[in-house]
Design an enzyme around this catalytic site. Sequence first.
Site, PDB file in Angstrom:
ATOM      1  N   GLY A 230       0.824  -1.198   0.000  1.00 51.83           N
ATOM      2  CA  GLY A 230       0.000   0.000   0.000  1.00 51.83           C
ATOM      3  C   GLY A 230       0.860   1.251   0.000  1.00 51.83           C
TER       4      GLY A 230
ATOM      5  N   THR B  23       5.428   2.013   5.961  1.00 57.21           N
ATOM      6  CA  THR B  23       4.136   1.395   6.243  1.00 57.21           C
ATOM      7  C   THR B  23       3.309   2.302   7.140  1.00 57.21           C
ATOM      8  OG1 THR B  23       2.941  -0.462   7.265  1.00 57.21           O
ATOM      9  CG2 THR B  23       5.133   0.000   8.128  1.00 57.21           C
ATOM     10  N   VAL B  24       2.076   2.533   6.743  1.00 59.52           N
ATOM     11  CA  VAL B  24       1.195   3.359   7.569  1.00 59.52           C
ATOM     12  C   VAL B  24       0.827   2.638   8.857  1.00 59.52           C
ATOM     13  CG1 VAL B  24       0.253   4.584   5.573  1.00 59.52           C
ATOM     14  CG2 VAL B  24      -0.932   2.547   6.436  1.00 59.52           C
ATOM     15  N   ASP B  25       0.966   1.311   8.868  1.00 57.13           N
ATOM     16  CA  ASP B  25       0.610   0.538  10.058  1.00 57.13           C
ATOM     17  C   ASP B  25       1.589   0.735  11.210  1.00 57.13           C
ATOM     18  OD1 ASP B  25      -1.669  -0.555   8.930  1.00 57.13           O
ATOM     19  OD2 ASP B  25      -0.615  -2.301   8.129  1.00 57.13           O
TER      20      ASP B  25
ATOM     21  N   GLY C  43      -5.284  -0.761  10.158  1.00 56.83           N
ATOM     22  CA  GLY C  43      -4.574  -1.360  11.287  1.00 56.83           C
ATOM     23  C   GLY C  43      -5.087  -2.756  11.538  1.00 56.83           C
TER      24      GLY C  43
ATOM     25  N   GLU D 122      -9.677  -1.526  11.865  1.00 55.77           N
ATOM     26  CA  GLU D 122     -10.251  -2.579  11.029  1.00 55.77           C
ATOM     27  C   GLU D 122      -9.970  -3.977  11.582  1.00 55.77           C
ATOM     28  OE1 GLU D 122      -8.434  -2.623   7.176  1.00 55.77           O
ATOM     29  OE2 GLU D 122      -6.389  -2.676   7.974  1.00 55.77           O
TER      30      GLU D 122
ATOM     31  N   TYR E 133      -8.529   4.824   1.581  1.00 57.94           N
ATOM     32  CA  TYR E 133      -7.425   5.435   0.844  1.00 57.94           C
ATOM     33  C   TYR E 133      -7.190   6.891   1.245  1.00 57.94           C
ATOM     34  CZ  TYR E 133      -6.871   1.604  -2.552  1.00 57.94           C
ATOM     35  OH  TYR E 133      -6.608   0.415  -3.157  1.00 57.94           O
ATOM     36  N   LEU E 134      -8.241   7.575   1.707  1.00 53.68           N
ATOM     37  CA  LEU E 134      -8.104   8.991   2.043  1.00 53.68           C
ATOM     38  C   LEU E 134      -7.017   9.212   3.089  1.00 53.68           C
ATOM     39  CD1 LEU E 134     -11.889   9.952   2.274  1.00 53.68           C
ATOM     40  CD2 LEU E 134     -10.354  10.226   0.310  1.00 53.68           C
TER      41      LEU E 134
ATOM     42  N   ARG F 185      -4.286   7.559   3.719  1.00 52.13           N
ATOM     43  CA  ARG F 185      -2.903   7.345   3.306  1.00 52.13           C
ATOM     44  C   ARG F 185      -2.509   8.166   2.075  1.00 52.13           C
ATOM     45  NH1 ARG F 185      -3.471   1.161   0.938  1.00 52.13           N
ATOM     46  NH2 ARG F 185      -3.584   1.730  -1.276  1.00 52.13           N
TER      47      ARG F 185
END
Length: 420
Positions: free
Chosen positions: A13, A142-144, A191, A247, A297-298, A300
């Site tokens: 992603g 990674t956004v996570d 997440g 999530e 998506y918004l 990230r």
Amino acid sequence: MAARNAFYAQSGGVTAVINASACGVLETARQYPDRIGTVYAGRNGIVGALTEDLIDTGQESAEAIAALRHTPSGAFGSCRYKLKGLEENRAQYERLIEVFRAHDIGYFFYNGGGDSADTCLKVSQLSEKLGYPLQAVHIPKTVDNDLPITDCCPGFGSVAKYIAVSVREASFDVRSMAATSTCIFVLEVMGRHAGWIAAAGGLASDERHELALVILFPEQVFDPERFLRAVDEKVRSHGYCSVVVSEGIRGADGRFVAESGSRDVFGHARLGGVAPVIADLIKERLGYKYHWAVADYLQRAARHIASRTDVEQAYAVGKAGVEMALKGLSAVMPAIVRTSDSPYRWEITAASLAEVANVEKKMPLEFISADGFGITEACRRYLRPLIEGEDYPPYAGGLPDYVTLCNVAVPKKLAASFSV
């Protein structure tokens, strides 16, 4: 020693700042023309290497490369394609080396999360076994925020800022409407296993702006009864409640609350929408009118509200990755080390991929409040610096002025094709 070419690919992603890392790699590589020839990028990530679909970044102007720093998403295309185990499918890895050899690639920069770190490590190991000289460096993204060793992951700070701002603004909205209309707002955030992004929603409420928030973390088993009591208490005391839900929350049976039954290409359970599940539960049991949203998506892609700290760190790990490779390091990742909370200070060090690959960093339980629905002061100290500062892109006609690269294809040299 003659200059050798480099290969750069984006994986998984994308984020608001992954292109800033690409900018760091490309601008730094261009400073060493005697060591690095052309930087080739993989079209659509590692798939571009397997299919020999390479992009010649040397065809891009310095201005276009510089503009990557303020452009979101993946400029060369990314992919969700996981290479299998080295022994299970050695042919994939040998194909990579074959393509690298054909194009005289001596540097491999793989920009992604945990699965990418694993791939980078395996490519490094195989190149060594085959006697092919290659410096393989994993560029973290990674956004996570779940990569180990590094203080934080580039991409996370901007998502955290977006979520914190969105939760504050939406809470102001629902608070103003609660007396005669909606009194519940549910926001679903990314997440799967780590609640870092959900925790960022907690920053929306502070000593100046006390908001009625309930956060659901994947680190905590979801207990419907306790949750409903917490929501009801907030509505009774404040007139409204905003719920931030990861999530990846699970019930007592260990199953994802939002699990749909299918799996993605990485073998991870495919999740449906948990926000409507939670919202419907509140409506059914408490009768409160609600609205729900999925940041999706918004969260990230929101480069317009990126964290300056995040942008600077994303660029820095790209730059450091090239510098590490030029020093002869391989199978490493530039890791961010926090040296001070306030003022926030950090530096870059080399972390061994053997300690990074296939290790998932969870959010410390001491970051979650005693009731399980909020964040602690320790969590705030960790998160606050990561969302600090603004780094607005240039605007034209009222919209962000992002760059689209030419992405000129490199002529293929191998006769054999490879299907993925």
